[in-house]
Design a protein around this motif. Structure first.
Motif, PDB file in Angstrom:
ATOM      1  N   VAL A  10       0.867  -1.181   0.000  1.00  0.00           N
ATOM      2  CA  VAL A  10       0.000   0.000   0.000  1.00  0.00           C
ATOM      3  C   VAL A  10       0.903   1.229   0.000  1.00  0.00           C
ATOM      4  CG1 VAL A  10      -1.721   1.302   1.324  1.00  0.00           C
ATOM      5  CG2 VAL A  10      -1.862  -1.195   1.205  1.00  0.00           C
ATOM      6  N   SER A  11       0.673   2.163  -0.938  1.00  0.00           N
ATOM      7  CA  SER A  11       1.532   3.336  -0.951  1.00  0.00           C
ATOM      8  C   SER A  11       0.818   4.572  -1.455  1.00  0.00           C
ATOM      9  CB  SER A  11       2.786   3.079  -1.799  1.00  0.00           C
ATOM     10  OG  SER A  11       2.406   2.863  -3.118  1.00  0.00           O
ATOM     11  N   CYS A  12       1.460   5.691  -1.158  1.00  0.00           N
ATOM     12  CA  CYS A  12       0.893   6.985  -1.508  1.00  0.00           C
ATOM     13  C   CYS A  12       2.039   7.854  -2.019  1.00  0.00           C
ATOM     14  CB  CYS A  12       0.294   7.589  -0.235  1.00  0.00           C
ATOM     15  SG  CYS A  12      -0.213   9.258  -0.417  1.00  0.00           S
ATOM     16  N   ARG A  13       1.759   8.694  -3.016  1.00  0.00           N
ATOM     17  CA  ARG A  13       2.821   9.577  -3.541  1.00  0.00           C
ATOM     18  C   ARG A  13       2.705  10.932  -2.856  1.00  0.00           C
ATOM     19  NH1 ARG A  13       4.014   8.080  -9.301  1.00  0.00           N
ATOM     20  NH2 ARG A  13       4.960   6.419  -8.080  1.00  0.00           N
ATOM     21  N   ARG A  14       3.844  11.437  -2.421  1.00  0.00           N
ATOM     22  CA  ARG A  14       3.871  12.748  -1.772  1.00  0.00           C
ATOM     23  C   ARG A  14       4.910  13.630  -2.463  1.00  0.00           C
ATOM     24  NH1 ARG A  14      -0.556  14.039   1.093  1.00  0.00           N
ATOM     25  NH2 ARG A  14      -0.525  13.433   3.269  1.00  0.00           N
ATOM     26  N   GLY A  15       4.831  14.940  -2.229  1.00  0.00           N
ATOM     27  CA  GLY A  15       5.828  15.875  -2.739  1.00  0.00           C
ATOM     28  C   GLY A  15       5.440  16.450  -4.090  1.00  0.00           C
ATOM     29  N   GLU A  16       6.300  17.364  -4.596  1.00  0.00           N
ATOM     30  CA  GLU A  16       6.036  18.023  -5.881  1.00  0.00           C
ATOM     31  C   GLU A  16       6.324  17.039  -7.010  1.00  0.00           C
ATOM     32  OE1 GLU A  16       4.785  20.994  -5.492  1.00  0.00           O
ATOM     33  OE2 GLU A  16       5.183  20.760  -3.353  1.00  0.00           O
ATOM     34  N   GLN A  17       5.831  17.361  -8.223  1.00  0.00           N
ATOM     35  CA  GLN A  17       5.944  16.416  -9.339  1.00  0.00           C
ATOM     36  C   GLN A  17       7.374  15.962  -9.614  1.00  0.00           C
ATOM     37  OE1 GLN A  17       3.752  18.047 -12.627  1.00  0.00           O
ATOM     38  NE2 GLN A  17       1.985  16.777 -12.067  1.00  0.00           N
ATOM     39  N   ASP A  18       8.304  16.923  -9.732  1.00  0.00           N
ATOM     40  CA  ASP A  18       9.670  16.517 -10.074  1.00  0.00           C
ATOM     41  C   ASP A  18      10.418  15.979  -8.851  1.00  0.00           C
ATOM     42  OD1 ASP A  18       9.438  19.050  -9.058  1.00  0.00           O
ATOM     43  OD2 ASP A  18      11.241  19.809 -10.028  1.00  0.00           O
ATOM     44  N   ARG A  19       9.900  16.231  -7.672  1.00  0.00           N
ATOM     45  CA  ARG A  19      10.568  15.714  -6.463  1.00  0.00           C
ATOM     46  C   ARG A  19       9.625  14.838  -5.640  1.00  0.00           C
ATOM     47  NH1 ARG A  19      12.895  20.308  -3.189  1.00  0.00           N
ATOM     48  NH2 ARG A  19      12.874  21.815  -4.859  1.00  0.00           N
ATOM     49  N   SER A  20       8.786  14.079  -6.350  1.00  0.00           N
ATOM     50  CA  SER A  20       7.815  13.267  -5.614  1.00  0.00           C
ATOM     51  C   SER A  20       8.476  11.997  -5.079  1.00  0.00           C
ATOM     52  CB  SER A  20       6.634  12.908  -6.504  1.00  0.00           C
ATOM     53  OG  SER A  20       7.049  12.008  -7.484  1.00  0.00           O
ATOM     54  N   PHE A  21       7.904  11.455  -4.016  1.00  0.00           N
ATOM     55  CA  PHE A  21       8.415  10.210  -3.462  1.00  0.00           C
ATOM     56  C   PHE A  21       7.252   9.390  -2.926  1.00  0.00           C
ATOM     57  CE2 PHE A  21       8.115  11.136   1.137  1.00  0.00           C
ATOM     58  CZ  PHE A  21       7.941  12.507   1.107  1.00  0.00           C
ATOM     59  N   ASP A  22       7.492   8.073  -2.822  1.00  0.00           N
ATOM     60  CA  ASP A  22       6.434   7.185  -2.351  1.00  0.00           C
ATOM     61  C   ASP A  22       6.569   6.937  -0.850  1.00  0.00           C
ATOM     62  OD1 ASP A  22       5.225   6.877  -4.757  1.00  0.00           O
ATOM     63  OD2 ASP A  22       6.264   5.019  -5.277  1.00  0.00           O
ATOM     64  N   VAL A  23       5.444   6.950  -0.167  1.00  0.00           N
ATOM     65  CA  VAL A  23       5.399   6.507   1.236  1.00  0.00           C
ATOM     66  C   VAL A  23       4.714   5.147   1.186  1.00  0.00           C
ATOM     67  CG1 VAL A  23       4.459   6.995   3.510  1.00  0.00           C
ATOM     68  CG2 VAL A  23       5.245   8.887   2.071  1.00  0.00           C
ATOM     69  N   SER A  24       5.447   4.069   1.484  1.00  0.00           N
ATOM     70  CA  SER A  24       4.876   2.735   1.266  1.00  0.00           C
ATOM     71  C   SER A  24       4.921   1.833   2.482  1.00  0.00           C
ATOM     72  CB  SER A  24       5.584   1.991   0.134  1.00  0.00           C
ATOM     73  OG  SER A  24       6.553   2.734  -0.456  1.00  0.00           O
ATOM     74  N   ILE A  25       3.941   0.939   2.492  1.00  0.00           N
ATOM     75  CA  ILE A  25       3.890  -0.130   3.494  1.00  0.00           C
ATOM     76  C   ILE A  25       3.937  -1.435   2.706  1.00  0.00           C
ATOM     77  CG2 ILE A  25       2.562  -1.102   5.404  1.00  0.00           C
ATOM     78  CD1 ILE A  25       0.920   1.574   5.293  1.00  0.00           C
ATOM     79  N   PRO A  26       5.104  -2.107   2.691  1.00  0.00           N
ATOM     80  CA  PRO A  26       5.175  -3.348   1.914  1.00  0.00           C
ATOM     81  C   PRO A  26       4.245  -4.433   2.469  1.00  0.00           C
ATOM     82  CG  PRO A  26       7.371  -2.525   2.442  1.00  0.00           C
ATOM     83  CD  PRO A  26       6.403  -1.703   3.235  1.00  0.00           C
ATOM     84  N   SER A  27       4.226  -4.568   3.799  1.00  0.00           N
ATOM     85  CA  SER A  27       3.388  -5.608   4.393  1.00  0.00           C
ATOM     86  C   SER A  27       3.159  -5.265   5.870  1.00  0.00           C
ATOM     87  CB  SER A  27       4.128  -6.951   4.286  1.00  0.00           C
ATOM     88  OG  SER A  27       3.380  -7.930   4.922  1.00  0.00           O
ATOM     89  N   PHE A  28       1.907  -5.304   6.302  1.00  0.00           N
ATOM     90  CA  PHE A  28       1.624  -4.960   7.708  1.00  0.00           C
ATOM     91  C   PHE A  28       0.310  -5.596   8.129  1.00  0.00           C
ATOM     92  CE2 PHE A  28      -0.243  -1.998  10.897  1.00  0.00           C
ATOM     93  CZ  PHE A  28       0.721  -2.164  11.885  1.00  0.00           C
ATOM     94  N   THR A  29       0.321  -6.216   9.307  1.00  0.00           N
ATOM     95  CA  THR A  29      -0.934  -6.698   9.887  1.00  0.00           C
ATOM     96  C   THR A  29      -0.978  -6.218  11.334  1.00  0.00           C
ATOM     97  OG1 THR A  29       0.100  -8.744  10.619  1.00  0.00           O
ATOM     98  CG2 THR A  29      -1.078  -8.830   8.520  1.00  0.00           C
ATOM     99  N   LEU A  30      -2.187  -6.001  11.829  1.00  0.00           N
ATOM    100  CA  LEU A  30      -2.352  -5.616  13.229  1.00  0.00           C
ATOM    101  C   LEU A  30      -3.488  -6.451  13.800  1.00  0.00           C
ATOM    102  CD1 LEU A  30      -1.184  -3.452  15.246  1.00  0.00           C
ATOM    103  CD2 LEU A  30      -3.241  -2.129  14.741  1.00  0.00           C
ATOM    104  N   ALA A  31      -3.203  -7.121  14.903  1.00  0.00           N
ATOM    105  CA  ALA A  31      -4.225  -7.972  15.526  1.00  0.00           C
ATOM    106  C   ALA A  31      -5.065  -7.153  16.500  1.00  0.00           C
ATOM    107  CB  ALA A  31      -3.553  -9.123  16.268  1.00  0.00           C
ATOM    108  N   SER A  32      -6.227  -7.662  16.835  1.00  0.00           N
ATOM    109  CA  SER A  32      -7.066  -7.015  17.858  1.00  0.00           C
ATOM    110  C   SER A  32      -6.284  -6.948  19.158  1.00  0.00           C
ATOM    111  CB  SER A  32      -8.324  -7.825  18.112  1.00  0.00           C
ATOM    112  OG  SER A  32      -9.048  -7.920  16.943  1.00  0.00           O
TER     113      SER A  32
END
Ligand SMILES: Nc1ncnc2c1ncn2[C@@H]1O[C@H](COP(=O)(O)OP(=O)(O)OP(=O)(O)O)[C@@H](O)[C@H]1O
Ligand SMILES: [Mg+2]
Length: 235
Positions: A10-32
């Motif tokens: 799961v990821s999201c792109r942040r920053g300006e167009q020429d200096r954009s970067f991804d904020v990503s979560i390759p794998s994550f689970t959370l139990a109750s």
């Protein structure tokens, strides 16, 4: 233990167009009932991750994003975002998630009690002894009739935690809830949050800059790794 969250790629792109970067979560689970602590340098994307997990910010890419709802079972969040299903997303957000905002976010013209009750009112929940219980744990009962500007920063942060938890969410997302506190007060607020997680059985993800507070009991640690393409959050 059942999982409340399951994410893959799961990821999201942040920053300006020429200096954009991804904020990503390759794998994550959370139990109750599980507590995760997330850390990383300023600007790396911690608040961004909380916004994605809190269904506020649409991820740019979703491999898998499952929310285990109390009422509806496993919900495919990717599908809700694809369909722009605001109603589906906001109903999970309002009923099942509590946010402790980095800025505090209390409404200045409401009393402490009114601020705390807002999330229950939005969810159509009646008054309950549960709110008294968490207010006692957080030691904020004496301030109920005051306005936020009549509180110290630490008291405001404790009220923000009560407000985030008043509607008995299954997941609490706390963005640097101790950032404005001295080390002793920060320790106290952190242990209160851990106690609340234990007492209420909810799950929580707490963002902190503070290395000292990272190794707390059984909490899982999620840290930011800065790569060429952006930031990856993993254990
Ligand atoms: N709404 C937005 N639109 C575009 N870019 C944003 C937005 N909000 C934040 N950013 C950028 O995304 C990056 C990550 O921001 P974020 O607020 O998630 O960082 P953070 O790790 O929480 O930082 P801090 O520790 O200072 O709170 C930063 O470079 C920031 O400038
Ligand atoms: Mg932040």
């Amino acid at each position: 233990m059942s999982c409340i969250l399951e994410l893959e790629q799961v990821s999201c792109r942040r920053g300006e167009q020429d200096r954009s970067f991804d904020v990503s979560i390759p794998s994550f689970t959370l139990a109750s009932g599980e507590l995760a602590i997330m850390s990383g340098p300023s600007g790396c994307g911690k608040s961004t991750v909380l916004e994605m997990l809190g269904l506020v910010l649409q991820p740019h890419r979703i491999g898998r994003f499952i929310w285990q709802s109390d009422s509806d079972g496993a919900v495919n969040i990717a599908r809700l975002w694809e369909r722009n299903d605001d109603r589906g997303l906001s109903s999970i957000r309002a009923r099942e998630i509590g946010f402790v905002l980095q800025s505090g976010g209390l409404l200045p013209y409401l009393t402490v009690a009114e601020n705390i009750m807002i999330s229950r009112r939005i969810s159509g929940l009646p008054c309950s002894g549960y709110v008294n219980e968490i207010s006692e744990v957080l030691n904020i009962v004496p301030f109920m009739a005051r306005k936020p500007h009549q509180l110290s920063i630490g008291e405001r942060q404790r009220v923000s935690i009560a407000r985030a938890m008043a509607h008995q969410p299954r997941l609490v997302l706390a963005d640097e809830p101790t950032s404005a506190l001295d080390p002793n007060a920060a320790d106290a607020v952190f242990s209160l949050m851990m106690k609340l997680v234990a007492v209420t059985g909810c799950s929580a993800i707490i963002v902190t800059h503070d290395q000292q507070r990272m190794n707390l009991g059984s909490a899982r640690i999620v840290t930011a790794t800065i790569t060429e393409s952006g930031t990856e959050f993993s254990e």
